[in-house]
Design a protein around this motif. Sequence first.
Motif, PDB file in Angstrom:
ATOM      1  N   LEU A   1     -13.292   1.601   3.280  1.00 32.77           N
ATOM      2  CA  LEU A   1     -13.544   2.439   4.467  1.00 32.77           C
ATOM      3  C   LEU A   1     -12.211   3.374   4.445  1.00 32.77           C
ATOM      4  O   LEU A   1     -12.213   4.528   5.107  1.00 32.77           O
ATOM      5  CB  LEU A   1     -13.641   1.684   5.456  1.00 32.77           C
ATOM      6  N   VAL A   2     -11.066   3.159   4.037  1.00 32.75           N
ATOM      7  CA  VAL A   2      -9.894   3.948   4.043  1.00 32.75           C
ATOM      8  C   VAL A   2     -10.217   5.103   3.227  1.00 32.75           C
ATOM      9  O   VAL A   2      -9.813   6.280   3.681  1.00 32.75           O
ATOM     10  CB  VAL A   2      -8.850   3.156   3.643  1.00 32.75           C
ATOM     11  N   ARG A   3     -10.612   4.912   2.209  1.00 30.96           N
ATOM     12  CA  ARG A   3     -11.202   5.986   1.175  1.00 30.96           C
ATOM     13  C   ARG A   3     -11.836   6.767   1.689  1.00 30.96           C
ATOM     14  O   ARG A   3     -11.865   8.202   1.519  1.00 30.96           O
ATOM     15  CB  ARG A   3     -11.537   5.227  -0.268  1.00 30.96           C
ATOM     16  N   ASP A   4     -13.021   6.324   2.151  1.00 34.72           N
ATOM     17  CA  ASP A   4     -14.145   7.472   2.579  1.00 34.72           C
ATOM     18  C   ASP A   4     -13.728   8.063   4.017  1.00 34.72           C
ATOM     19  O   ASP A   4     -14.446   9.112   4.189  1.00 34.72           O
ATOM     20  CB  ASP A   4     -15.519   6.357   2.884  1.00 34.72           C
ATOM     21  N   LEU A   5     -13.159   7.427   4.931  1.00 27.10           N
ATOM     22  CA  LEU A   5     -12.708   8.074   5.974  1.00 27.10           C
ATOM     23  C   LEU A   5     -11.428   8.661   6.070  1.00 27.10           C
ATOM     24  O   LEU A   5     -11.110   9.361   6.945  1.00 27.10           O
ATOM     25  CB  LEU A   5     -12.584   6.979   7.096  1.00 27.10           C
ATOM     26  N   ASP A   6     -10.824   8.887   4.780  1.00 21.29           N
ATOM     27  CA  ASP A   6      -9.653   9.481   4.847  1.00 21.29           C
ATOM     28  C   ASP A   6      -8.651   9.025   5.522  1.00 21.29           C
ATOM     29  O   ASP A   6      -7.760  10.064   6.062  1.00 21.29           O
ATOM     30  CB  ASP A   6      -9.875  11.169   4.744  1.00 21.29           C
ATOM     31  N   ILE A   7      -8.100   7.962   5.671  1.00 24.48           N
ATOM     32  CA  ILE A   7      -7.223   7.304   6.653  1.00 24.48           C
ATOM     33  C   ILE A   7      -6.118   7.220   5.843  1.00 24.48           C
ATOM     34  O   ILE A   7      -6.249   6.650   4.811  1.00 24.48           O
ATOM     35  CB  ILE A   7      -7.624   5.942   7.351  1.00 24.48           C
ATOM     36  N   PRO A   8      -4.984   8.007   6.139  1.00 19.57           N
ATOM     37  CA  PRO A   8      -3.780   8.028   5.250  1.00 19.57           C
ATOM     38  C   PRO A   8      -2.880   6.934   5.389  1.00 19.57           C
ATOM     39  O   PRO A   8      -1.690   6.964   5.932  1.00 19.57           O
ATOM     40  CB  PRO A   8      -3.128   9.286   6.023  1.00 19.57           C
ATOM     41  N   VAL A   9      -3.402   5.847   4.659  1.00 17.85           N
ATOM     42  CA  VAL A   9      -2.594   4.546   4.663  1.00 17.85           C
ATOM     43  C   VAL A   9      -2.644   3.978   3.378  1.00 17.85           C
ATOM     44  O   VAL A   9      -3.720   4.131   2.823  1.00 17.85           O
ATOM     45  CB  VAL A   9      -2.903   3.550   5.559  1.00 17.85           C
ATOM     46  N   GLU A  10      -1.543   3.487   2.695  1.00 17.56           N
ATOM     47  CA  GLU A  10      -1.829   2.647   1.337  1.00 17.56           C
ATOM     48  C   GLU A  10      -2.120   1.201   1.630  1.00 17.56           C
ATOM     49  O   GLU A  10      -1.612   0.569   2.650  1.00 17.56           O
ATOM     50  CB  GLU A  10      -0.318   2.557   0.662  1.00 17.56           C
ATOM     51  N   ILE A  11      -3.261   0.823   1.054  1.00 14.36           N
ATOM     52  CA  ILE A  11      -3.737  -0.805   1.264  1.00 14.36           C
ATOM     53  C   ILE A  11      -3.169  -1.669   0.023  1.00 14.36           C
ATOM     54  O   ILE A  11      -3.312  -1.109  -1.192  1.00 14.36           O
ATOM     55  CB  ILE A  11      -5.089  -0.636   1.496  1.00 14.36           C
ATOM     56  N   VAL A  12      -2.515  -2.555   0.580  1.00 18.43           N
ATOM     57  CA  VAL A  12      -1.765  -3.615  -0.459  1.00 18.43           C
ATOM     58  C   VAL A  12      -2.461  -4.786  -0.423  1.00 18.43           C
ATOM     59  O   VAL A  12      -2.661  -5.330   0.677  1.00 18.43           O
ATOM     60  CB  VAL A  12      -0.235  -3.425  -0.369  1.00 18.43           C
ATOM     61  N   GLY A  13      -2.936  -5.586  -1.474  1.00 24.89           N
ATOM     62  CA  GLY A  13      -3.412  -6.807  -1.468  1.00 24.89           C
ATOM     63  C   GLY A  13      -2.311  -7.744  -1.688  1.00 24.89           C
ATOM     64  O   GLY A  13      -1.694  -7.592  -2.741  1.00 24.89           O
ATOM     65  N   GLY A  14      -2.314  -8.602  -0.797  1.00 24.48           N
ATOM     66  CA  GLY A  14      -1.160  -9.909  -1.327  1.00 24.48           C
ATOM     67  C   GLY A  14      -1.570 -10.984  -1.846  1.00 24.48           C
ATOM     68  O   GLY A  14      -2.797 -11.424  -1.274  1.00 24.48           O
TER      69      GLY A  14
END
Length: 284
Positions: free
Chosen positions: A164-177
């Motif tokens: 969803l972040v990619r598709d909606l161009d939300i400017p945030v880095e998603i990190v998996g812990g």
Amino acid sequence: MPPPLPVVRTVAELRAQVAAWRRAGERVGFVPTMGALHEGHLSLVRLALERAQRVVVSIFVNPTQFGPNEDFDAYPRAEARDVELLAQAGAHLVFAPGAAEMYPEGFSTTVSVAGVTEPLDGAARPGHFTGVATVVTKLLLQCGPDVAVFGEKDYQQLQVIRRLVRDLDIPVEIVGGPTARAQDGLALSSRNAYLSAQERPVAGQLNAILRTAAGRLRSGEPVAAVEADAVRALTEAGFRKVDYVEVRAAGDLARLGPGPIEAPARILAAAHIGRTRLIDNLAV
């Protein structure tokens, strides 16, 4: 003793604090939670602190991701303890909105992600990922962080959020812990509090059975046989119901062929013991 940790309950207060940090040139990290915090959550806070000068943690038990027969009302809530743990972990702000702040009267918009939401928990919990996608989209837009950290225990959720972040161009880095685990391998979860003393040792078998299955997959055994044997092993171990044990492509969670795996994959499982539903996954 750490200083008191500020708690804000409105989007306006959250944005004002984040804006002040931005004016100071500081990177902002974000860890969304539903509270009832444990070491798994705190490890995500520490991961965020490695990537940002300031870290916001949200606490919100999101009603829209619970089905009609699920545990929304019973879900553990312990805000005062959570805030204390977050202060010790080094967080800088808690965002703890009420339902009316997140879903004001007349709220009528949802975010639906196709494809990656459809198998596994998407099939077992209809509507769940629409609730997740909607609330996470709102939280990311409310906070506007540089980086947001989510646990790999909820691996399908992590892939949904990345999409969803990619598709909606939300400017945030998603990190998996990485998944935090108890000594016997059980993935830490707020829902583990539901386990009785008799159920707890059985619950630890979920990870053990997945580790055996992952080893067989790495040695080239066919996917279909490994999945079937894992389901049988969980039933024999004492799980009353197995929603799924499936091997999926690591990125888009596409179904793999029945034969040996030939690309990065993930084995994912959901099973019930007593009134507790447990999930886990391992890289293959």
